[in-house]
Motif scaffolding. Sequence first.
Motif, PDB file in Angstrom:
ATOM      1  N   UNK A 160       5.129   0.653   2.167  1.00  0.00           N
ATOM      2  CA  UNK A 160       5.662   1.114   0.884  1.00  0.00           C
ATOM      3  C   UNK A 160       5.175   0.206  -0.244  1.00  0.00           C
ATOM      4  N   UNK A 161       4.949   0.783  -1.399  1.00  0.00           N
ATOM      5  CA  UNK A 161       4.468   0.013  -2.548  1.00  0.00           C
ATOM      6  C   UNK A 161       5.399  -1.152  -2.869  1.00  0.00           C
ATOM      7  N   UNK A 162       6.717  -0.927  -2.760  1.00  0.00           N
ATOM      8  CA  UNK A 162       7.663  -2.001  -3.074  1.00  0.00           C
ATOM      9  C   UNK A 162       7.519  -3.174  -2.115  1.00  0.00           C
ATOM     10  N   UNK A 163       7.171  -2.900  -0.872  1.00  0.00           N
ATOM     11  CA  UNK A 163       6.980  -3.968   0.102  1.00  0.00           C
ATOM     12  C   UNK A 163       5.777  -4.827  -0.280  1.00  0.00           C
ATOM     13  N   UNK A 164       4.692  -4.176  -0.684  1.00  0.00           N
ATOM     14  CA  UNK A 164       3.501  -4.906  -1.124  1.00  0.00           C
ATOM     15  C   UNK A 164       3.837  -5.776  -2.337  1.00  0.00           C
ATOM     16  N   UNK A 165       4.562  -5.203  -3.289  1.00  0.00           N
ATOM     17  CA  UNK A 165       4.894  -5.946  -4.509  1.00  0.00           C
ATOM     18  C   UNK A 165       5.775  -7.154  -4.213  1.00  0.00           C
TER      19      UNK A 165
END
Length: 356
Positions: A75-80
Amino acid sequence: MRSSLIVQLLLGSSASLTSCSVLPSTALALSPRNNELDKPAINPPFSEEVQDRHFRIDFPPRPWRHEVWPRGWLPKSCVEEAEYNHLDPVDFEAVDVRFRDCAVEWTVCRHKKSDQSWISTLDTLSAVPVGMRQYISNLVLLPGQAALPSEAASGQGKKVAAAYTRGAVLVFTPSYFKLGVLFHEITHILDTTTLRALLVAHGYRATTPFSETKFWRQAYGNDSAVPTPYSKASWQEDFADAGRWAMSHYTREKGLAEYSRGWRGCRTQIAAFQAWMGDIIFPRGGVCMGKIPGSKAVRVGSHVPGSRPPGKTSMGSFSHNGLRKGISKGQVNEIVIPRGVDQLVFVYEGPVPNWG
């Protein structure tokens, strides 16, 4: 419109959403130092250690099943959040987890060196009542200490043990991933998301936390104390810790009297939290009323932590095993958080938190 007595008292004797009575402003005063609330914590204090033991009994794990994401997708939030904490996203794994009380999945990310096993992580998440759990977008488990988000953005984050909420994304270090802190952090999301219609009808902006309104301040004004020393930090932290302790007041035979003979000093705050949030946390039928969607899936490539070079992380839709990463609107309604709230951060820092 809610029918409970405490809500009627807070809104006025007619219980109308268009008229309300508020205590005099002198009852709502803030300390001039650090915006702290001016009332003491109850005495003797509540024991979080005892409460955590009780939570493991009162909120047992529920059945769940999971599916692992293919390597290279997160998920994008995990990367961020990995990058905010100076970690390489390729060291994280993601799984979808489903529970019997909701027709959509939660996506959880875990660093491969986290002390929290997948089974322990998903058991703990399963124990959260569905009315709270539905307000979690994504959950991220770090391997150890976390950088404070306000400092991490500059690349100079001091490493501290922490849990924090950014919008509806929960980020935890292993030592803090337990129900008491989970309830506290999710309550921050409830505070900024659940009662928008009521607040807008009374002239507040959609991004105003419920805890900063006259409704919560009246509950505070009727009490002689706040639940914990941490509650004194701000209206938001008072609401979050009232939420944490209200969960024990629901489940313990003697309520909060099991933890402190002085608990009545904050009883209006506890009662107000239960009145406003009870039907949300424990929805009729025991199934989710909606879900804040998880963030979109991205393809992850190995790169220097703290940076995101073009081409290394690309946006794109993604599904596997027939499961969609967003919300199936035909089954579960999408809960939308107000614009601007998605970057609001509350940090739980240190063994005795100093701010949040």
